[in-house]
Design a protein around this motif. Structure first.
Motif, mmCIF file in Angstrom:
data_model
loop_
_atom_site.group_PDB
_atom_site.id
_atom_site.type_symbol
_atom_site.label_atom_id
_atom_site.label_comp_id
_atom_site.label_asym_id
_atom_site.label_seq_id
_atom_site.Cartn_x
_atom_site.Cartn_y
_atom_site.Cartn_z
ATOM 1 N N ALA A 351 51.045 44.998 66.811
ATOM 2 C CA ALA A 351 50.026 44.002 66.460
ATOM 3 C C ALA A 351 48.619 44.574 66.467
ATOM 4 O O ALA A 351 47.675 43.913 66.009
ATOM 5 N N ASP A 352 48.441 45.796 66.970
ATOM 6 C CA ASP A 352 47.128 46.424 66.950
ATOM 7 C C ASP A 352 46.833 47.110 65.624
ATOM 8 O O ASP A 352 45.721 47.584 65.402
ATOM 9 N N ASP A 353 47.826 47.169 64.747
ATOM 10 C CA ASP A 353 47.647 47.832 63.460
ATOM 11 C C ASP A 353 47.654 46.810 62.330
ATOM 12 O O ASP A 353 48.440 45.867 62.333
ATOM 13 N N LEU A 354 46.775 47.042 61.361
ATOM 14 C CA LEU A 354 46.770 46.210 60.168
ATOM 15 C C LEU A 354 47.755 46.783 59.150
ATOM 16 O O LEU A 354 47.974 47.983 59.099
ATOM 17 N N ALA A 355 48.329 45.902 58.365
ATOM 18 C CA ALA A 355 49.401 46.337 57.464
ATOM 19 C C ALA A 355 49.201 45.847 56.041
ATOM 20 O O ALA A 355 50.159 45.754 55.276
ATOM 21 N N GLY A 356 47.971 45.503 55.690
ATOM 22 C CA GLY A 356 47.716 45.038 54.338
ATOM 23 C C GLY A 356 47.866 46.159 53.322
ATOM 24 O O GLY A 356 47.535 47.315 53.587
ATOM 25 N N ALA A 357 48.361 45.829 52.151
ATOM 26 C CA ALA A 357 48.605 46.825 51.117
ATOM 27 C C ALA A 357 47.311 47.238 50.424
ATOM 28 O O ALA A 357 46.396 46.426 50.281
ATOM 29 N N PRO A 358 47.223 48.489 49.972
ATOM 30 C CA PRO A 358 46.111 48.881 49.104
ATOM 31 C C PRO A 358 46.404 48.405 47.685
ATOM 32 O O PRO A 358 47.447 48.722 47.117
ATOM 33 N N LEU A 359 45.499 47.632 47.100
ATOM 34 C CA LEU A 359 45.739 47.016 45.804
ATOM 35 C C LEU A 359 44.935 47.694 44.700
ATOM 36 O O LEU A 359 43.733 47.925 44.844
ATOM 37 N N PHE A 360 45.603 47.969 43.582
ATOM 38 C CA PHE A 360 44.966 48.507 42.382
ATOM 39 C C PHE A 360 44.150 47.423 41.688
ATOM 40 O O PHE A 360 43.081 47.692 41.148
ATOM 41 N N THR A 361 44.654 46.201 41.685
ATOM 42 C CA THR A 361 43.898 45.040 41.234
ATOM 43 C C THR A 361 44.017 43.962 42.301
ATOM 44 O O THR A 361 45.098 43.722 42.833
ATOM 45 N N THR A 362 42.919 43.317 42.628
ATOM 46 C CA THR A 362 42.943 42.215 43.585
ATOM 47 C C THR A 362 43.254 40.937 42.806
ATOM 48 O O THR A 362 42.355 40.199 42.403
ATOM 49 N N THR A 363 44.527 40.729 42.572
ATOM 50 C CA THR A 363 44.971 39.600 41.764
ATOM 51 C C THR A 363 45.037 38.341 42.619
ATOM 52 O O THR A 363 45.743 38.297 43.626
ATOM 53 N N THR A 364 44.292 37.329 42.233
ATOM 54 C CA THR A 364 44.239 36.089 43.006
ATOM 55 C C THR A 364 44.826 34.941 42.196
ATOM 56 O O THR A 364 44.664 34.866 40.982
ATOM 57 N N THR A 365 45.519 34.068 42.867
ATOM 58 C CA THR A 365 45.978 32.822 42.275
ATOM 59 C C THR A 365 44.993 31.727 42.652
ATOM 60 O O THR A 365 44.217 31.881 43.599
ATOM 61 N N PRO A 366 44.984 30.603 41.931
ATOM 62 C CA PRO A 366 43.994 29.555 42.206
ATOM 63 C C PRO A 366 44.019 29.094 43.659
ATOM 64 O O PRO A 366 45.079 28.774 44.211
ATOM 65 N N GLY A 367 42.852 29.092 44.277
ATOM 66 C CA GLY A 367 42.722 28.637 45.652
ATOM 67 C C GLY A 367 42.956 29.707 46.693
ATOM 68 O O GLY A 367 42.631 29.518 47.864
ATOM 69 N N GLN A 368 43.524 30.856 46.305
ATOM 70 C CA GLN A 368 43.816 31.908 47.273
ATOM 71 C C GLN A 368 42.572 32.718 47.602
ATOM 72 O O GLN A 368 41.719 32.964 46.743
ATOM 73 N N THR A 369 42.471 33.116 48.858
ATOM 74 C CA THR A 369 41.387 34.004 49.270
ATOM 75 C C THR A 369 41.966 35.283 49.850
ATOM 76 O O THR A 369 43.106 35.304 50.321
ATOM 77 N N MET A 370 41.190 36.339 49.803
ATOM 78 C CA MET A 370 41.585 37.579 50.471
ATOM 79 C C MET A 370 40.342 38.311 50.942
ATOM 80 O O MET A 370 39.266 38.189 50.353
ATOM 81 N N ASP A 371 40.506 39.028 52.036
ATOM 82 C CA ASP A 371 39.471 39.906 52.565
ATOM 83 C C ASP A 371 40.010 41.325 52.510
ATOM 84 O O ASP A 371 41.142 41.578 52.941
ATOM 85 N N GLY A 372 39.231 42.243 51.977
ATOM 86 C CA GLY A 372 39.688 43.624 51.866
ATOM 87 C C GLY A 372 38.555 44.600 52.044
ATOM 88 O O GLY A 372 37.373 44.250 51.950
ATOM 89 N N ILE A 373 38.911 45.867 52.315
ATOM 90 C CA ILE A 373 37.936 46.940 52.503
ATOM 91 C C ILE A 373 38.011 47.909 51.331
ATOM 92 O O ILE A 373 39.088 48.379 50.957
ATOM 93 N N PHE A 374 36.858 48.189 50.749
ATOM 94 C CA PHE A 374 36.725 49.185 49.692
ATOM 95 C C PHE A 374 35.778 50.275 50.179
ATOM 96 O O PHE A 374 34.782 49.981 50.837
ATOM 97 N N TYR A 375 36.106 51.533 49.882
ATOM 98 C CA TYR A 375 35.151 52.592 50.189
ATOM 99 C C TYR A 375 35.286 53.710 49.167
ATOM 100 O O TYR A 375 36.300 53.845 48.482
ATOM 101 N N PHE A 376 34.231 54.491 49.045
ATOM 102 C CA PHE A 376 34.194 55.629 48.133
ATOM 103 C C PHE A 376 33.436 56.747 48.831
ATOM 104 O O PHE A 376 32.348 56.529 49.361
ATOM 105 N N THR A 377 34.011 57.952 48.828
ATOM 106 C CA THR A 377 33.368 59.065 49.513
ATOM 107 C C THR A 377 33.045 60.232 48.591
ATOM 108 O O THR A 377 32.230 61.087 48.943
ATOM 109 N N GLY A 378 33.664 60.306 47.438
ATOM 110 C CA GLY A 378 33.498 61.466 46.576
ATOM 111 C C GLY A 378 34.459 62.582 46.907
ATOM 112 O O GLY A 378 34.438 63.642 46.265
ATOM 113 N N ARG A 379 35.345 62.362 47.868
ATOM 114 C CA ARG A 379 36.319 63.393 48.250
ATOM 115 C C ARG A 379 37.250 63.713 47.071
ATOM 116 O O ARG A 379 37.722 62.829 46.377
ATOM 117 N N GLY A 380 37.462 65.014 46.864
ATOM 118 C CA GLY A 380 38.396 65.438 45.836
ATOM 119 C C GLY A 380 37.808 65.599 44.457
ATOM 120 O O GLY A 380 38.527 65.901 43.502
#
Length: 561
Positions: A351-380
């Motif tokens: 329970a100390d670990d989060l298990a949300g999937a990394p999404l290529f598109t944040t596809t939402t259905t009507p009324g649905q909400t989501m919280d997610g983290i995005f970051y960019f570092t320039g690595r690679g």
């Protein structure tokens, strides 16, 4: 009456933004952040809202009759975050006012129905919360406010995260007309890990560069893996102009009718459904890239134009409003989902670990909400995105700038020696430090890189770079600083101080180069960055009234310090 301010057409500047592909360098106007209102009466968060009609401005020049929630005239909410100035809450806006409260706080929302009498009753649903209602009339899903009447909803904000609210009365029409909004619940207990060490360092770096903190809180939830550095709220929706026009026609025909009298009601068909406008926070591209509270949009106060620095954890608060599913794609990285509908996605085994999937598109259905983290570092990237070089000019901050990798390979406070908060390249991926981009550069970066940029002195190409340090050798420095140099002719030595941009018809002074042609000024320093297009992956949704470009499109700008 229609509003005074109307967006009549795309500006050339905004059209240029859309012609630049992902990774180009362009200008942007303002931070979207998550602007909203809060209001406390004793221990309760108290909001006075009204439902009213108004017209929404669209970039094709149309003004669409709509309904929406707003603040009761004379109410005095507090605008958050403090870093966003010029806050306003009109008596009608789309989306409705973003209400910001704290976990376990009592919330009281009083709604007054100022819709046209023929529109009938209206209400608000707060999904996910146990709501009690007073003062209204019985409705199918919630107590309702009759025409010119009011209803008060009371609940406890038990769940942190991003939540939606919307009309619970004749939803196929009222939600379509614009009656929806967001409720943000901040965690009551911010984890200590979010206020010290590496998770808190990015905000310290921002402060070291005299930047503002646009966050509502240091964490999204009561969990030490939900720390973040910036946040943005995006509400996807769509409008069928035919429905709005028919609603206006029927309201006009029934003006002055008596509530609940025979014939004093609307019979607006909502099928077949053919939306022609696709909105981010109530605006279509390019209007969504204008500033929050822009005077041109008196009933669409919230923009959609995210900024970030490399390495920052950016919290995306996303809500699917309206009737369609919206597959939105955030270029440059996946979005790691923290929660849906305010519920953290935890590991089944820990329970100390989060298990949300990394999404290529944040596809939402009507009324649905989501919280997610995005970051960019320039690595690679395999090239130095900061355009460092091994120079000796003491006045050049990019000359011989250090990059000491920490255990993860980045230049941070965990490096040895530690990166100072004031470092221009804080959080640089050190493996690519001092690797040139260009094969045949103009300037002082050594050749041999993996790409060849177009000649920056040709107007057709040069104008795209806008002074960004991320493309081209020392672009910002060369475009904006002065340069002193000496020349000797006939035994006479002359010292000249000049800007690094040549005047029209002249050559650039020694030791200067620019990504801009001589007759193009560099953009302001707070509008330079490396841009990635964020847009719907439903091609129809990136049009406005069937004309491309438009709809659900915006730019994410990776800013340099």
């Amino acid at each position: 009456m229609k509003p005074t301010f109307m967006k009549m057409a795309f500006s050339k500047a905004k059209l240029l933004l859309l012609l630049v592909g992902a990774g180009a360098s362009i200008a942007a106007t303002a931070h979207a952040a998550a602007p909203g209102i809060t209001s406390t009466n004793g221990t309760a968060a108290t909001f006075l809202l009204t439902a009213q009609p108004a017209f929404l401005n669209q970039p094709d020049g149309s003004s669409v009759y709509s309904w929406g929630y707003g603040c009761v005239a004379g109410s005095t909410p507090t605008f958050v975050p403090k870093a966003i100035t010029g806050g306003a809450c009109s008596t009608m806006q789309v989306p409705g006012p973003t209400m910001v409260v704290t976990e376990n706080q009592t919330v009281k929302v009083t709604l007054t129905n100022n819709l046209p009498t023929a529109a009938g009753n209206t209400s608000i649903l707060f999904p996910g919360f146990q709501v009690t209602s007073t003062g209204g009339v019985t409705g199918l899903l919630a107590e309702e406010a009759a025409p010119a009447g009011s209803v008060t909803y009371t609940f406890t904000a038990t769940t942190p995260g991003t939540h939606s609210y919307y009309s619970g009365t004749q939803g196929d029409l009222q939600i379509e007309m614009g009656m929806y909004g967001a409720l943000i619940v901040l965690p009551a207990n911010v984890p200590a890990a979010c206020t010290s060490g590496l998770p808190a360092a990015n905000v310290q770096v921002e402060l070291a560069h005299s930047e503002s903190d646009f966050r509502l809180a240091p964490a999204a939830f009561d969990h030490d893996k939900t720390c973040y550095d910036r946040e943005y709220l995006f509400q996807w929706s769509e409008m069928d102009g035919n429905i709005h026009n028919e609603a206006l026609a029927q309201v006009t025909a029934r003006a002055g009718c008596t509530a609940r009298a025979p014939g004093c009601s609307l019979e607006v068909p909502t099928e077949p459904y053919h939306p022609s406008y696709f909105l981010i926070n109530g605006r279509s591209m390019p209007d969504d890239m204008d500033a929050n509270y822009e005077v041109e949009y008196p009933h669409q106060p919230y923009n959609g134009n995210p900024h970030m620095h490399p390495g920052e954890q950016v919290l995306l608060r996303i809500i699917g409003q309206g009737r369609w599913q919206h597959p939105f794609h955030e270029h440059a990285n996946h979005v790691r989902i923290l929660a849906r509908d305010g519920n953290l996605i935890l590991s089944a085994t820990n329970a100390d670990d989060l298990a949300g999937a990394p999404l290529f598109t944040t596809t939402t259905t009507p009324g649905q909400t989501m919280d997610g983290i995005f970051y960019f570092t320039g690595r690679g990237l395999n090239w130095d995105m900061y355009a460092h070089h091994s120079g000796t000019d003491a006045a050049d901050p990019l000359a011989s700038l250090a990059c000491h990798p920490d255990s993860q390979g980045y230049y941070t406070i965990n490096s040895t020696p530690a990166a100072p908060y004031s470092a221009v390249n804080y959080y640089e991926w050190c493996q690519d430090h001092n690797k040139p981009l260009e094969v045949n550069p103009i300037g002082d970066v050594a050749g041999g890189g993996p790409a060849t940029l177009p000649n920056p002195l040709i107007f057709t190409n040069g104008a795209w770079y806008s002074g960004s340090p991320y493309l081209g050798p020392d672009a910002t420095l060369r475009a904006t600083t002065t340069n002193s140099y000496t020349t000797t002719a006939g035994g006479v030595t002359t010292t000249t101080t000049t800007g690094c941009l040549p005047t029209v018809g002249q050559t650039a002074p020694p030791n200067c180069s620019s990504n801009l042609p001589s007759n193009v000024a560099a953009n302001p320093s707070n509008e330079r960055g490396w841009a990635f297009m964020w847009h719907s992956h439903n091609e129809r949704e990136i049009t406005t009234n069937n004309v491309f470009p438009g709809g659900m499109m915006m730019m994410m700008l990776v800013d340099s310090r």
